[in-house]
Design an enzyme around this catalytic site. Structure first.
Site, PDB file in Angstrom:
ATOM      1  N   GLU A 410       8.378 -15.943   8.477  1.00  0.00           N
ATOM      2  CA  GLU A 410       9.229 -15.653   7.395  1.00  0.00           C
ATOM      3  C   GLU A 410      10.532 -14.622   7.753  1.00  0.00           C
ATOM      4  OE1 GLU A 410       6.347 -13.216   4.864  1.00  0.00           O
ATOM      5  OE2 GLU A 410       5.910 -14.982   4.233  1.00  0.00           O
ATOM      6  N   LEU A 439       7.872 -18.678   1.871  1.00  0.00           N
ATOM      7  CA  LEU A 439       6.515 -16.871   1.644  1.00  0.00           C
ATOM      8  C   LEU A 439       5.506 -16.756   1.143  1.00  0.00           C
ATOM      9  CD1 LEU A 439       6.730 -12.994   1.879  1.00  0.00           C
ATOM     10  CD2 LEU A 439       7.736 -14.059   0.074  1.00  0.00           C
ATOM     11  N   HIS A 512       2.961  -1.349   6.486  1.00  0.00           N
ATOM     12  CA  HIS A 512       3.202  -1.793   7.915  1.00  0.00           C
ATOM     13  C   HIS A 512       3.219  -1.357   8.803  1.00  0.00           C
ATOM     14  CE1 HIS A 512       6.197  -1.757   4.276  1.00  0.00           C
ATOM     15  NE2 HIS A 512       6.341  -2.944   4.708  1.00  0.00           N
TER      16      HIS A 512
END
Ligand SMILES: Cc1ncc(C[n+]2csc(CCOP(=O)(O)OP(=O)(O)O)c2C)c(N)n1
Ligand SMILES: [Mg+2]
Length: 721
Positions: A410, A439, A512
């Protein structure tokens, strides 16, 4: 006698019971009908024998193909060079395909699998699979639908391989055959993969895949509502849908041929809805009577594909006696083969079983690194780089050195990655080799799985470690097992780049900053590399790619996001975390040591923990404590030898682990030391058993330098009691 066997015999004897009243006789085609009958009856008898062997304690698998034998027609409509990834009820396909290859031994192959014999030609009985290198049948796991992403990936990749003039096992006009059940068609893995095929074809790229849904109306005990498969797949844009009654070969054949022609001629996906029945329950152990009425079960007999083929043969002139004689001869031949195999060996040792898991030839890998380096266009020493710059430069170098290398994921193409790690690569090496994907992590890994089979060296990227997990089975169940279930005949050379680990400033939260790698470390054979600095990143990445080339190694290259752009180590502006290349490669399982080994303490770490430990070491030095820092660099397999040597050189070990206290890497380091007999003191500091919260709250759960220092002082007797 099995009731299905009895029914077949009785029906043959009863000349009025011609199943297909209108069956037209065509003596010219009788050889073709006999061929079909042979494949179907062989598959049928193998099912009966499977259950008998199991009852005798000599067989280990009873999921059969009875009622699905119409799938033999798909084999007859395709070529020996069309890669096939098969449903576990595609036994008649397997036999029919084998009959196209002179000298093949489908009966023996299947029996060896049922009996768990070591000479079974593809998996060596590591699992009961349909597969054979000479028949282009690629073995599958039992995880339903998990082979669809790979199948789609192979269909996409085989074209790319030909376009890039890479040696590819499959011809340019090949059709990828991928079969699965009706309940499996509902699995998100299946619907995701079919969507990937359609979305890719929609963009104008060739995707020559034939999906074959073998619809028997049940997933174990749960009925699939009539009409659902057609409702779900009958009118998808870009998908040619064809329905065929597998219990009526003559009627099914034109639809099957048409489906294959669409895929072969137009290089786009088609969906063959093959209606079947399922005889004998889901498996030998499944008491079908507990969820179906006896008359429903009996009604299925009228749809026996074998009887249908027999009806056509009779209409073409064969007598009931001819058919029965052939049917019995097939059974006798199977019994004879069982007798011949009676004393054949089973897999006898862990070493034998594990041999195909992860073959490692370090010398060959080193030689491959040298070869890759020879073709390096720019041999001038690089300027000091960040980790991200180094990965970028090394990907560039590898793409230049070997045209089989692909980089995709991606945002990796035009944008050059969320963190710029793949910047400019697409522009330089072209969209055929560096490109954006859908995705869908499952599709990304599926393309990697297919690309490896097509002769390419894929380097897919997963954008964040947290997003690997929804697709992780493609690594665990598919990629890592393929060499195991094919004795290395089919492999998945692949280097999966994953941006991960915590300590990102400014972009917070768990997703993240995922610091859990346990899910990777327990996959047999999987190599996990984790560079902390620029020069190691280059060397480790080259090693992973060279190992993919030399040993078909599957590796994960875990990139600590927080270190991507880090320049300084001790103070702002010191630029001490930049590095120039100094080693071409680092053998798998070799650590890096900072220090000479005569220090008072060894800190063992990796990733972000390395610069943290180095900073703590400097603080300790000002208190008069010299500390060595060992960077594992490889999280699987762990550099056990180097861990032990470093531990012995100082006698005291502090394991500095940024992953979680439970299931983190540190647990394995401590265990390795204990198992190796290290008797000095060991301490471990790790992050909390928590997801990582947003913002500065992350500091509460992540390992800190203060904690490391405190533990080091305690361990060296300098801390507060
Ligand atoms: C991912 C996954 N979940 C559950 C199972 C257990 N299981 C094996 S076969 C099966 C039913 C499959 O039905 P279908 O796709 O219709 O194939 P059929 O057996 O009817 O040919 C299930 C639930 C599995 N193998 N894989
Ligand atoms: Mg089913």
């Amino acid at each position: 006698m099995d009731p299905l066997d009895r029914h077949f015999r009785d029906s043959l004897a009863d000349s009025s019971a011609s199943q297909l009243a209108g069956a037209a006789g065509d003596a010219d085609k009788s050889a073709w009908w006999w061929e079909l009958f042979e494949a179907q009856a062989t598959s049928r008898h193998l099912d009966f024998v499977a259950r008998e062997l199991q009852q005798e304690g000599r067989g280990f698998y009873t999921i059969g193909s009875s009622g699905h034998e119409g799938n033999a027609l798909v084999a007859m409509a395709t070529r020996l060079t069309d890669p096939a990834l098969l449903h576990y009820r595609s036994g008649a396909f397997y036999v029919a395909r084998a009959r196209q290859a002179p000298g093949s031994t489908p009966v023996r192959d299947v029996l060896q699998g049922l009996m768990g014999l070591a000479d079974e030609p593809i998996a060596g009985s590591r699992h009961k699979v349909f597969g054979h290198p000479d028949l282009a049948v690629i073995p599958q796991t039992s995880t339903i639908a998990s082979h669809l992403p790979r199948s789609v990936g192979l269909a996409i990749a085989l074209h790319r391989a030909h376009r890039l003039k890479v040696d590819c096992e499959w011809p340019e006009d090949a059709v990828v055959v991928c079969s699965f059940g009706d309940a499996s068609a509902n699995h998100s893995t299946a619907s995701g993969a079919i969507n990937t095929a359609l979305a890719t074809a929609f963009r104008g790229l060739p995707v020559p895949i034939l999906f074959v849904c073998e619809d028997n109306g049940f997933g174990i005990s749960v009925p699939t509502p009539g009409g659902w498969i057609e409702a779900a797949y009958g009118s998808r844009p870009g998908l040619t849908y064809l329905s065929a009654d597998g219990s009526d070969p003559s009627a099914a054949w034109p639809a099957i041929v048409q489906a294959v022609e669409v895929v072969r001629g137009e290089r786009r996906p088609a969906f063959l809805h093959l209606q079947t029945v399922r005889f004998g329950g889901h498996a030998g152990s499944d008491a079908e009577i507990s969820y179906r009425k006896p008359r429903e079960i009996e009604a299925d007999y009228s749809r026996d594909p074998l009887l249908a083929t027999a009806s056509y043969l009779r209409a073409a002139g064969a007598s009931a006696g001819d058919l029965l004689a052939r049917y019995d001869t097939i059974r006798r031949q199977i019994d004879d083969e069982v007798a011949r195999l009676a004393d054949d060996p089973r897999l006898g040792s862990a070493a034998e079983i594990m041999a195909p898991l992860a073959p490692r030839h370090p010398v060959r890998v080193a030689a491959t690194v040298s070869q890759l380096q020879q073709t390096r266009p720019d041999q001038t020493p690089a300027r000091p780089r960040t980790l991200a710059e180094s990965i970028n430069a090394t990907l560039d170098e590898l793409l230049s050195a070997d045209r089989r290398v692909l980089v995709f994921g991606e945002d990796v193409g035009v944008k050059g990655g969320v963190y710029g790690v793949t910047a400019r690569l697409a522009r330089k090496h072209g969209a055929a080799r560096v490109f954006d994907t859908l995705l869908d992590e499952q599709a990304i890994l599926g393309l990697g799985l297919g690309a490896g089979l097509a002769g390419l060296i894929p380097i897919p990227e997963v954008q964040y470690l947290a997003y690997l997990h929804n697709a992780e089975d493609q690594l665990r169940g598919e990629a890592a097992t393929l060499p195991f279930y094919s004795r290395g005949r089919f492999t998945n050379p692949m280097v999966v780049r994953i941006a991960g680990l915590a300590y990102q400033k400014g972009f917070g939260g768990h997703f993240h900053n995922d610091n859990a790698v346990a899910v990777l470390r327990d996959i047999p054979g999987l190599v996990v590399a984790c560079p902390a600095r620029a020069d190691d990143a280059a060397a480790l990445l080259r090693t992973c790619v060279a190992a993919a080339i030399a040993d078909s190694t599957l590796s994960v290259f875990l990139e600590p996001i927080a270190l991507y752009h880090r320049r300084d180590l001790y103070e702002t502006g010191d630029q001490a975390w930049l590095a120039t290349d100094h080693e071409d490669h680092v053998p798998i399982g070799r650590a890096r040591s900072y220090g000479h080994g005569s220090e008072a303490l060894t800190m063992i770490s990796f990733g972000n923990g390395v610069p943290m430990s180095l900073r703590v070491a400097r603080r300790l030095a000002s208190s008069g404590i010299a500390a060595q820092v060992l960077d594992l660099r490889w999280l699987a397999p762990l550099p056990v030898e180097d861990i032990l040597a470093a531990a012995l050189s100082t006698g005291k070990v502090l394991v500095v682990d940024e992953t979680r206290h439970s299931g983190g890497v540190g647990e394995a380091v401590v265990t390795a030391l204990v198992e190796a007999g290290f008797s000095g003191p060991i301490q471990r500091v790790a992050s909390q058993d928590s997801f990582v919260p947003l913002g500065t709250a992350a500091e509460q759960v992540l390992l800190s330098e203060d904690e490391i220092e405190k533990a080091a002082l305690t361990l060296t007797g300098m801390g507060e009691e």
